[in-house]
Scaffold this motif. Sequence first.
Motif, PDB file in Angstrom:
ATOM      1  N   UNK A 139       0.817  -1.225   0.000  1.00 34.84           N
ATOM      2  CA  UNK A 139       0.000   0.000   0.000  1.00 34.84           C
ATOM      3  C   UNK A 139       0.846   1.268   0.000  1.00 34.84           C
ATOM      4  N   UNK A 140       2.157   1.104  -0.194  1.00 38.83           N
ATOM      5  CA  UNK A 140       3.093   2.226  -0.222  1.00 38.83           C
ATOM      6  C   UNK A 140       3.052   3.045   1.069  1.00 38.83           C
ATOM      7  N   UNK A 141       2.696   2.389   2.150  1.00 40.45           N
ATOM      8  CA  UNK A 141       2.742   3.031   3.452  1.00 40.45           C
ATOM      9  C   UNK A 141       4.137   2.925   4.067  1.00 40.45           C
ATOM     10  N   UNK A 142       4.962   2.077   3.469  1.00 37.02           N
ATOM     11  CA  UNK A 142       6.297   1.807   3.989  1.00 37.02           C
ATOM     12  C   UNK A 142       7.187   1.430   2.812  1.00 37.02           C
ATOM     13  N   UNK A 143       8.476   1.671   2.934  1.00 35.39           N
ATOM     14  CA  UNK A 143       9.417   1.269   1.888  1.00 35.39           C
ATOM     15  C   UNK A 143      10.596   0.550   2.520  1.00 35.39           C
ATOM     16  N   UNK A 144      11.343  -0.176   1.717  1.00 28.74           N
ATOM     17  CA  UNK A 144      12.499  -0.922   2.215  1.00 28.74           C
ATOM     18  C   UNK A 144      13.745  -0.038   2.215  1.00 28.74           C
ATOM     19  N   UNK A 145      14.550  -0.199   3.261  1.00 27.86           N
ATOM     20  CA  UNK A 145      15.796   0.551   3.354  1.00 27.86           C
ATOM     21  C   UNK A 145      16.735  -0.169   4.307  1.00 27.86           C
ATOM     22  N   UNK A 146      17.975  -0.347   3.896  1.00 22.56           N
ATOM     23  CA  UNK A 146      18.972  -0.909   4.800  1.00 22.56           C
ATOM     24  C   UNK A 146      19.248   0.098   5.915  1.00 22.56           C
ATOM     25  N   UNK A 147      19.316  -0.424   7.145  1.00 24.68           N
ATOM     26  CA  UNK A 147      19.458   0.432   8.317  1.00 24.68           C
ATOM     27  C   UNK A 147      20.577  -0.069   9.207  1.00 24.68           C
ATOM     28  N   UNK A 148      21.289   0.848   9.818  1.00 24.73           N
ATOM     29  CA  UNK A 148      22.275   0.484  10.821  1.00 24.73           C
ATOM     30  C   UNK A 148      21.666   0.689  12.205  1.00 24.73           C
ATOM     31  N   UNK A 149      22.317   0.110  13.206  1.00 23.85           N
ATOM     32  CA  UNK A 149      21.834   0.295  14.577  1.00 23.85           C
ATOM     33  C   UNK A 149      21.899   1.773  14.961  1.00 23.85           C
ATOM     34  N   UNK A 150      22.909   2.492  14.482  1.00 21.43           N
ATOM     35  CA  UNK A 150      22.998   3.919  14.786  1.00 21.43           C
ATOM     36  C   UNK A 150      21.797   4.667  14.218  1.00 21.43           C
ATOM     37  N   UNK A 151      21.375   4.317  12.999  1.00 20.34           N
ATOM     38  CA  UNK A 151      20.219   4.987  12.406  1.00 20.34           C
ATOM     39  C   UNK A 151      18.965   4.760  13.231  1.00 20.34           C
ATOM     40  N   UNK A 152      18.864   3.610  13.876  1.00 21.46           N
ATOM     41  CA  UNK A 152      17.702   3.369  14.741  1.00 21.46           C
ATOM     42  C   UNK A 152      17.706   4.330  15.922  1.00 21.46           C
ATOM     43  N   UNK A 153      18.876   4.640  16.455  1.00 18.00           N
ATOM     44  CA  UNK A 153      18.923   5.553  17.599  1.00 18.00           C
ATOM     45  C   UNK A 153      18.548   6.977  17.197  1.00 18.00           C
ATOM     46  N   UNK A 154      18.571   7.271  15.888  1.00 18.32           N
ATOM     47  CA  UNK A 154      18.187   8.593  15.384  1.00 18.32           C
ATOM     48  C   UNK A 154      16.738   8.616  14.896  1.00 18.32           C
ATOM     49  N   UNK A 155      16.009   7.507  15.029  1.00 20.78           N
ATOM     50  CA  UNK A 155      14.658   7.399  14.487  1.00 20.78           C
ATOM     51  C   UNK A 155      13.665   8.256  15.266  1.00 20.78           C
ATOM     52  N   UNK A 156      12.574   8.621  14.589  1.00 20.28           N
ATOM     53  CA  UNK A 156      11.496   9.378  15.221  1.00 20.28           C
ATOM     54  C   UNK A 156      10.544   8.467  15.980  1.00 20.28           C
ATOM     55  N   UNK A 157      10.516   7.199  15.616  1.00 14.33           N
ATOM     56  CA  UNK A 157       9.719   6.182  16.314  1.00 14.33           C
ATOM     57  C   UNK A 157      10.052   4.838  15.692  1.00 14.33           C
ATOM     58  N   UNK A 158       9.865   3.767  16.467  1.00 11.70           N
ATOM     59  CA  UNK A 158      10.144   2.409  15.986  1.00 11.70           C
ATOM     60  C   UNK A 158       9.066   1.479  16.531  1.00 11.70           C
ATOM     61  N   UNK A 159       8.665   0.514  15.703  1.00 18.36           N
ATOM     62  CA  UNK A 159       7.693  -0.496  16.135  1.00 18.36           C
ATOM     63  C   UNK A 159       8.186  -1.895  15.765  1.00 18.36           C
ATOM     64  N   UNK A 160       7.711  -2.868  16.522  1.00 17.28           N
ATOM     65  CA  UNK A 160       7.827  -4.268  16.148  1.00 17.28           C
ATOM     66  C   UNK A 160       6.485  -4.692  15.588  1.00 17.28           C
ATOM     67  N   UNK A 161       6.507  -5.308  14.434  1.00 17.10           N
ATOM     68  CA  UNK A 161       5.278  -5.695  13.746  1.00 17.10           C
ATOM     69  C   UNK A 161       5.254  -7.199  13.510  1.00 17.10           C
ATOM     70  N   UNK A 162       4.103  -7.802  13.798  1.00 16.93           N
ATOM     71  CA  UNK A 162       3.914  -9.228  13.523  1.00 16.93           C
ATOM     72  C   UNK A 162       2.480  -9.456  13.092  1.00 16.93           C
ATOM     73  N   UNK A 163       2.166 -10.696  12.796  1.00 18.28           N
ATOM     74  CA  UNK A 163       0.797 -11.049  12.428  1.00 18.28           C
ATOM     75  C   UNK A 163      -0.181 -10.745  13.556  1.00 18.28           C
ATOM     76  N   UNK A 164       0.298 -10.828  14.794  1.00 14.31           N
ATOM     77  CA  UNK A 164      -0.604 -10.736  15.935  1.00 14.31           C
ATOM     78  C   UNK A 164      -0.645  -9.366  16.583  1.00 14.31           C
ATOM     79  N   UNK A 165       0.244  -8.449  16.219  1.00 20.62           N
ATOM     80  CA  UNK A 165       0.180  -7.166  16.886  1.00 20.62           C
ATOM     81  C   UNK A 165       1.280  -6.202  16.488  1.00 20.62           C
ATOM     82  N   UNK A 166       1.178  -5.011  17.062  1.00 24.99           N
ATOM     83  CA  UNK A 166       2.132  -3.936  16.825  1.00 24.99           C
ATOM     84  C   UNK A 166       2.501  -3.359  18.185  1.00 24.99           C
ATOM     85  N   UNK A 167       3.788  -3.219  18.462  1.00 22.29           N
ATOM     86  CA  UNK A 167       4.226  -2.693  19.749  1.00 22.29           C
ATOM     87  C   UNK A 167       5.350  -1.688  19.533  1.00 22.29           C
TER      88      UNK A 167
END
Length: 265
Positions: free
Chosen positions: A211-239
């Motif tokens: 649905x073009x709500x998200x795109x693929x991008x290689x990420x480093x652990x440092x880039x995660x620390x600079x993120x505006x928000x992060x989620x874990x996504x699975x079939x059963x939920x979002x956290x």
Amino acid sequence: MRDVCINGRFVRAAEASIPADNRGFLLGDGIFETIRIADGVLQHCDRHMARLSHGLDVLRFPSIHQDDLVEDMLALLRHNAVKSGALRLTISRGSGPRGLTPPDPASPHYVITTHDTPQTMAEVRLAVARFPKDHLSPLAVIKHTNYLPAILARCEAIEQGFDDALFLNSDGFVAEASAANIIVLSAGRLVTPPVRDGALPGISRARLLEQNLCSEKSLTAYELTEADAIWLSSTLGLVAVSHIHHHAIPRNAMMHRKLTRFLFG
């Protein structure tokens, strides 16, 4: 305790058994799918079965009639009167002689179970696993039944005071958590690690990409620390992810609600 289905036969869970020479039990020679149940319906069942079919091909299992599997899954839902929760379909290569070489022909063995909707945490703290995910392995993209690396990584994370583990691949790029995809809000857009970096092709992840709500991008652990928000996504939920190690990650309640509505209604 709910009944289970073993090779098309309903039995009480407490009485269910598999042969002692079952390769899934002895060697982790198997594959599984976990499917969300909502309003008595298996959500996105066709997607799960397509992923299962690919995994069976990767593992070189003999062909299995998927219509029969789906019929048994639906029958178990009716039998157990399940309206919401989760269903797990586990398929092993079946019984075999001692050793690694599979029997020829193999006779796959399947077990279907239903479960209550798991309780999810409001947020999680992630520790980076001390060992990488092998993103070059053919097993990286299927839900095989040997989860020992993920189990060990999560155990170690919990021992350190965290909730889950974040896997980097052997090139240092983010792959996924122990049992979930990573969704990152960065510079106003949602991105997720590509499959080539070791991300499992998750069902929720695929829907966001389509649905073009998200795109693929290689990420480093440092880039995660600079993120505006992060989620874990699975079939059963979002956290939401609150920390990567001891680095706090911002929350974005508006995007969280948007993702939850899209993925889970």
